[in-house]
Design a protein around this motif. Structure first.
Motif, PDB file in Angstrom:
ATOM      1  N   ARG A  69       0.932  -1.049  -0.047  1.00  0.00           N
ATOM      2  CA  ARG A  69      -0.006  -0.025   0.007  1.00  0.00           C
ATOM      3  C   ARG A  69       0.834   1.390  -0.100  1.00  0.00           C
ATOM      4  NH1 ARG A  69      -2.949  -3.534   3.332  1.00  0.00           N
ATOM      5  NH2 ARG A  69      -2.082  -2.796   5.227  1.00  0.00           N
ATOM      6  N   LYS A  70       2.040   1.207   0.706  1.00  0.00           N
ATOM      7  CA  LYS A  70       3.039   2.378   0.848  1.00  0.00           C
ATOM      8  C   LYS A  70       3.598   2.639  -0.595  1.00  0.00           C
ATOM      9  CE  LYS A  70       7.107   3.980   3.031  1.00  0.00           C
ATOM     10  NZ  LYS A  70       8.164   3.719   4.151  1.00  0.00           N
ATOM     11  N   TYR A  71       4.255   1.626  -1.300  1.00  0.00           N
ATOM     12  CA  TYR A  71       4.852   1.685  -2.221  1.00  0.00           C
ATOM     13  C   TYR A  71       4.141   1.738  -3.712  1.00  0.00           C
ATOM     14  CZ  TYR A  71       8.839   1.729   0.532  1.00  0.00           C
ATOM     15  OH  TYR A  71       9.909   1.837   1.559  1.00  0.00           O
ATOM     16  N   THR A  72       2.953   1.235  -3.824  1.00  0.00           N
ATOM     17  CA  THR A  72       2.273   0.818  -5.034  1.00  0.00           C
ATOM     18  C   THR A  72       1.959   2.079  -5.630  1.00  0.00           C
ATOM     19  OG1 THR A  72       1.628  -1.445  -4.600  1.00  0.00           O
ATOM     20  CG2 THR A  72       0.518  -0.223  -6.245  1.00  0.00           C
ATOM     21  N   PRO A  73       1.342   3.089  -5.217  1.00  0.00           N
ATOM     22  CA  PRO A  73       1.200   4.560  -5.788  1.00  0.00           C
ATOM     23  C   PRO A  73       2.130   5.070  -6.613  1.00  0.00           C
ATOM     24  CG  PRO A  73      -0.045   4.318  -3.667  1.00  0.00           C
ATOM     25  CD  PRO A  73       0.952   3.192  -3.832  1.00  0.00           C
ATOM     26  N   GLY A  74       3.351   4.991  -6.137  1.00  0.00           N
ATOM     27  CA  GLY A  74       4.676   5.540  -6.581  1.00  0.00           C
ATOM     28  C   GLY A  74       5.186   4.699  -7.755  1.00  0.00           C
ATOM     29  N   LEU A  75       5.000   3.409  -7.651  1.00  0.00           N
ATOM     30  CA  LEU A  75       5.361   2.603  -8.724  1.00  0.00           C
ATOM     31  C   LEU A  75       4.468   2.635  -9.754  1.00  0.00           C
ATOM     32  CD1 LEU A  75       6.379  -0.573  -6.690  1.00  0.00           C
ATOM     33  CD2 LEU A  75       7.950   0.862  -8.022  1.00  0.00           C
ATOM     34  N   LEU A  76       3.110   2.815  -9.621  1.00  0.00           N
ATOM     35  CA  LEU A  76       2.153   2.925 -10.763  1.00  0.00           C
ATOM     36  C   LEU A  76       2.284   4.302 -11.457  1.00  0.00           C
ATOM     37  CD1 LEU A  76      -1.105   1.652  -8.802  1.00  0.00           C
ATOM     38  CD2 LEU A  76       0.521   0.565 -10.856  1.00  0.00           C
ATOM     39  N   GLU A  77       2.638   5.351 -10.586  1.00  0.00           N
ATOM     40  CA  GLU A  77       2.871   6.578 -11.275  1.00  0.00           C
ATOM     41  C   GLU A  77       4.278   6.500 -12.374  1.00  0.00           C
ATOM     42  OE1 GLU A  77       2.983  10.512 -12.846  1.00  0.00           O
ATOM     43  OE2 GLU A  77       1.497   9.518 -11.728  1.00  0.00           O
ATOM     44  N   LEU A  78       5.374   5.832 -11.543  1.00  0.00           N
ATOM     45  CA  LEU A  78       6.436   5.617 -12.292  1.00  0.00           C
ATOM     46  C   LEU A  78       6.065   4.845 -13.822  1.00  0.00           C
ATOM     47  CD1 LEU A  78       9.444   5.354 -12.763  1.00  0.00           C
ATOM     48  CD2 LEU A  78       9.280   3.299 -11.642  1.00  0.00           C
ATOM     49  N   ALA A  79       5.240   3.838 -13.736  1.00  0.00           N
ATOM     50  CA  ALA A  79       4.857   3.063 -14.853  1.00  0.00           C
ATOM     51  C   ALA A  79       4.146   3.841 -15.827  1.00  0.00           C
ATOM     52  CB  ALA A  79       4.022   1.886 -14.517  1.00  0.00           C
ATOM     53  N   ARG A  80       3.309   4.740 -15.288  1.00  0.00           N
ATOM     54  CA  ARG A  80       2.429   5.716 -16.233  1.00  0.00           C
ATOM     55  C   ARG A  80       3.209   6.649 -17.103  1.00  0.00           C
ATOM     56  NH1 ARG A  80      -1.678   5.173 -12.470  1.00  0.00           N
ATOM     57  NH2 ARG A  80      -0.725   6.835 -10.921  1.00  0.00           N
ATOM     58  N   ARG A  81       4.584   7.060 -16.403  1.00  0.00           N
ATOM     59  CA  ARG A  81       5.326   7.963 -17.368  1.00  0.00           C
ATOM     60  C   ARG A  81       6.101   6.909 -18.587  1.00  0.00           C
ATOM     61  NH1 ARG A  81       7.106   9.644 -11.971  1.00  0.00           N
ATOM     62  NH2 ARG A  81       9.390   8.632 -12.176  1.00  0.00           N
ATOM     63  N   TYR A  82       5.846   5.759 -18.446  1.00  0.00           N
ATOM     64  CA  TYR A  82       6.516   5.084 -19.670  1.00  0.00           C
ATOM     65  C   TYR A  82       5.408   4.690 -20.609  1.00  0.00           C
ATOM     66  CZ  TYR A  82      10.911   5.371 -17.221  1.00  0.00           C
ATOM     67  OH  TYR A  82      12.031   5.759 -16.774  1.00  0.00           O
ATOM     68  N   GLU A 163      13.568   3.372 -11.422  1.00  0.00           N
ATOM     69  CA  GLU A 163      13.468   3.914 -12.513  1.00  0.00           C
ATOM     70  C   GLU A 163      14.835   3.999 -13.399  1.00  0.00           C
ATOM     71  OE1 GLU A 163      11.692   8.089 -14.560  1.00  0.00           O
ATOM     72  OE2 GLU A 163      12.168   8.162 -12.331  1.00  0.00           O
ATOM     73  N   LYS A 164      16.034   4.018 -12.755  1.00  0.00           N
ATOM     74  CA  LYS A 164      17.147   3.827 -13.233  1.00  0.00           C
ATOM     75  C   LYS A 164      17.218   2.472 -14.007  1.00  0.00           C
ATOM     76  CE  LYS A 164      22.209   4.228 -12.643  1.00  0.00           C
ATOM     77  NZ  LYS A 164      23.066   3.858 -11.803  1.00  0.00           N
ATOM     78  N   ALA A 165      16.907   1.426 -13.248  1.00  0.00           N
ATOM     79  CA  ALA A 165      16.797   0.171 -14.193  1.00  0.00           C
ATOM     80  C   ALA A 165      15.809   0.069 -15.227  1.00  0.00           C
ATOM     81  CB  ALA A 165      16.450  -0.990 -12.968  1.00  0.00           C
ATOM     82  N   ILE A 166      14.752   0.632 -15.331  1.00  0.00           N
ATOM     83  CA  ILE A 166      14.066   0.562 -16.342  1.00  0.00           C
ATOM     84  C   ILE A 166      14.835   1.328 -17.559  1.00  0.00           C
ATOM     85  CG2 ILE A 166      11.769   1.615 -17.277  1.00  0.00           C
ATOM     86  CD1 ILE A 166      10.652   1.210 -14.267  1.00  0.00           C
ATOM     87  N   GLN A 167      15.080   2.612 -17.225  1.00  0.00           N
ATOM     88  CA  GLN A 167      15.808   3.183 -18.323  1.00  0.00           C
ATOM     89  C   GLN A 167      16.851   2.459 -18.827  1.00  0.00           C
ATOM     90  OE1 GLN A 167      16.848   6.957 -16.269  1.00  0.00           O
ATOM     91  NE2 GLN A 167      14.922   7.592 -16.351  1.00  0.00           N
ATOM     92  N   GLU A 168      17.551   1.763 -18.078  1.00  0.00           N
ATOM     93  CA  GLU A 168      18.833   0.853 -18.648  1.00  0.00           C
ATOM     94  C   GLU A 168      18.440  -0.325 -19.441  1.00  0.00           C
ATOM     95  OE1 GLU A 168      21.015   0.077 -14.943  1.00  0.00           O
ATOM     96  OE2 GLU A 168      21.845   2.035 -14.935  1.00  0.00           O
ATOM     97  N   GLY A 169      17.069  -0.471 -19.093  1.00  0.00           N
ATOM     98  CA  GLY A 169      16.356  -1.912 -19.763  1.00  0.00           C
ATOM     99  C   GLY A 169      16.010  -1.740 -21.261  1.00  0.00           C
TER     100      GLY A 169
END
Length: 170
Positions: A69-82, A163-169
């Protein structure tokens, strides 16, 4: 001598407990395992096929997990940016088949993107958890566009490192 050995073992065990799970991205380097996982609507998802040629962000979660519950909102926002990139978010629930209705209801109530994929196999197996030796939720796994796991975090999620790992991916 015996007391010193026992004392050393005790200190080692306490240090392991206090260290807790690693918060930094770990670069396992292995391939995402070939797995077919069911969803709450009766579908089946081949993770390798779903991520073929894409960078993947896999969130392994539980209905009762406060860290989810704590981290999912930030991860979903990160995913939306891609959105619009060769990128895919996959959320996998670990609560088991008996909790599938609760997972589906939780996902709907909290506007989690679907489908609600379950880490569920024969004889109550958890294929993803077993293949990757997952111990905690949330676990975040980043897979590069060639199907290699390039980052994994459990419990305490460092979103900038994800996010850094996503960009490197790419």
């Amino acid at each position: 001598m015996f007391k010193a050995l026992i004392g050393g073992i005790f200190i080692f065990c306490v240090a392991l407990i206090l260290a807790g799970p690693a918060a930094a991205m770990v670069a396992p380097g292995g391939e995402l395992p070939a797995l077919n996982l069911p969803d709450t609507d009766g579908g089946s998802h081949d993770l390798k096929t779903d991520l073929e040629g894409k960078v993947g962000l896999i969130i392994y979660w539980s209905v009762s997990c406060p860290y989810c519950r704590k981290y999912t909102p930030g991860l979903l926002e990160l995913a939306r940016r891609y959105d619009g990139n060769p990128f895919k978010l996959i959320m996998i629930n670990c609560d088991g088949p008996a909790m599938a209705p609760a997972a589906k209801a939780y996902a709907h109530k909290n506007a989690l993107p679907g489908p609600v994929i379950l880490d569920s196999g024969p004889n109550d197996a958890e294929p993803l958890a077993e293949a990757l030796e997952l111990d905690a939720t949330p676990t975040v796994i980043v897979v590069n566009s060639r199907g290699k796991i390039i980052g994994m975090q459990e419990l305490s999620i460092d979103i900038p490192a994800v996010e850094k790992a996503i960009q490197e991916g790419f």
